[in-house]
Motif scaffolding. Structure first.
Motif, PDB file in Angstrom:
ATOM      1  N   ARG A  39      37.599  39.863  44.337  1.00 14.81           N
ATOM      2  CA  ARG A  39      37.538  38.607  43.605  1.00 14.81           C
ATOM      3  C   ARG A  39      38.710  38.522  42.638  1.00 14.81           C
ATOM      4  NH1 ARG A  39      32.151  36.292  42.157  1.00 14.81           N
ATOM      5  NH2 ARG A  39      30.845  36.639  43.979  1.00 14.81           N
ATOM      6  N   ASP A  41      41.088  35.450  40.069  1.00 10.84           N
ATOM      7  CA  ASP A  41      41.397  34.105  39.611  1.00 10.84           C
ATOM      8  C   ASP A  41      42.776  34.170  38.978  1.00 10.84           C
ATOM      9  OD1 ASP A  41      41.646  31.608  38.355  1.00 10.84           O
ATOM     10  OD2 ASP A  41      39.523  31.525  37.850  1.00 10.84           O
ATOM     11  N   LEU A  46      38.725  30.423  41.575  1.00 15.55           N
ATOM     12  CA  LEU A  46      38.246  31.721  42.032  1.00 15.55           C
ATOM     13  C   LEU A  46      38.449  31.911  43.534  1.00 15.55           C
ATOM     14  CD1 LEU A  46      36.562  34.316  41.430  1.00 15.55           C
ATOM     15  CD2 LEU A  46      34.523  32.937  41.886  1.00 15.55           C
ATOM     16  N   LYS A 113      32.720  36.290  33.940  1.00 16.76           N
ATOM     17  CA  LYS A 113      31.488  35.957  34.679  1.00 16.76           C
ATOM     18  C   LYS A 113      31.742  35.742  36.161  1.00 16.76           C
ATOM     19  CE  LYS A 113      31.314  30.975  33.620  1.00 16.76           C
ATOM     20  NZ  LYS A 113      32.503  30.454  33.808  1.00 16.76           N
ATOM     21  N   ASN A 114      32.955  35.334  36.530  1.00 17.31           N
ATOM     22  CA  ASN A 114      33.271  35.107  37.934  1.00 17.31           C
ATOM     23  C   ASN A 114      33.522  36.390  38.716  1.00 17.31           C
ATOM     24  OD1 ASN A 114      33.022  32.286  37.946  1.00 17.31           O
ATOM     25  ND2 ASN A 114      35.042  32.080  37.023  1.00 17.31           N
TER      26      ASN A 114
END
Length: 131
Positions: A39, A41, A46, A113-114
């Motif tokens: 993951r 960003d 995202l 949080k992502n």
């Protein structure tokens, strides 16, 4: 990186971010729902690249990730590479925190949080390298 999970719980394998407050750009390699996710960003949305490989406790797994501007790749145990890319126009990432392996120092870092996971990885990690 090679890793061997103790159980089926989610955990952070690798994390680095723009800020210690969990804001801005970040990159994370996590175990989520018994699969590996890459993951990141880079400022315009995202990207989540998820492996189809189901992890098993007690079994060593080799994972390789890379990111080139918006595009990222995830490879598990030499299986076909899974690609993805972040949305928007941003192309570069700003990372200012330390690189954390296996979890983060919660006294210093709030996980973005992502990242999707906020727990320490339970198991063994070896052969961490960059190329």
């Amino acid at each position: 990186m090679n890793f061997n999970p103790m159980d089926n719980q989610d955990g952070i394998l690798m994390y680095c971010a723009q800020s210690e407050e969990g804001l801005g750009d970040f990159v994370a390699l996590v175990v989520k729902d018994e699969r590996v996710e890459f993951r990141y960003d880079i400022g315009s949305g995202l990207a989540i690249i998820r492996s189809n490989h189901v992890l098993r406790p007690g079994v060593w797994t080799h994972v390789s990730v890379n990111r080139d501007f918006k595009e990222g790749n995830l490879t598990i145990n030499g299986e076909p590479t899974i690609g993805g890319k972040s949305p928007g126009t941003a192309r570069t990432m700003t990372l200012n925190t330390l690189l954390y392996i296996g979890g983060v120092d919660r006294r210093r870092i709030t996980v973005n949080k992502n990242a999707g996971v906020n727990r320490t990885f339970r198991g063994c990690i070896s052969d961490v390298s960059s190329s």
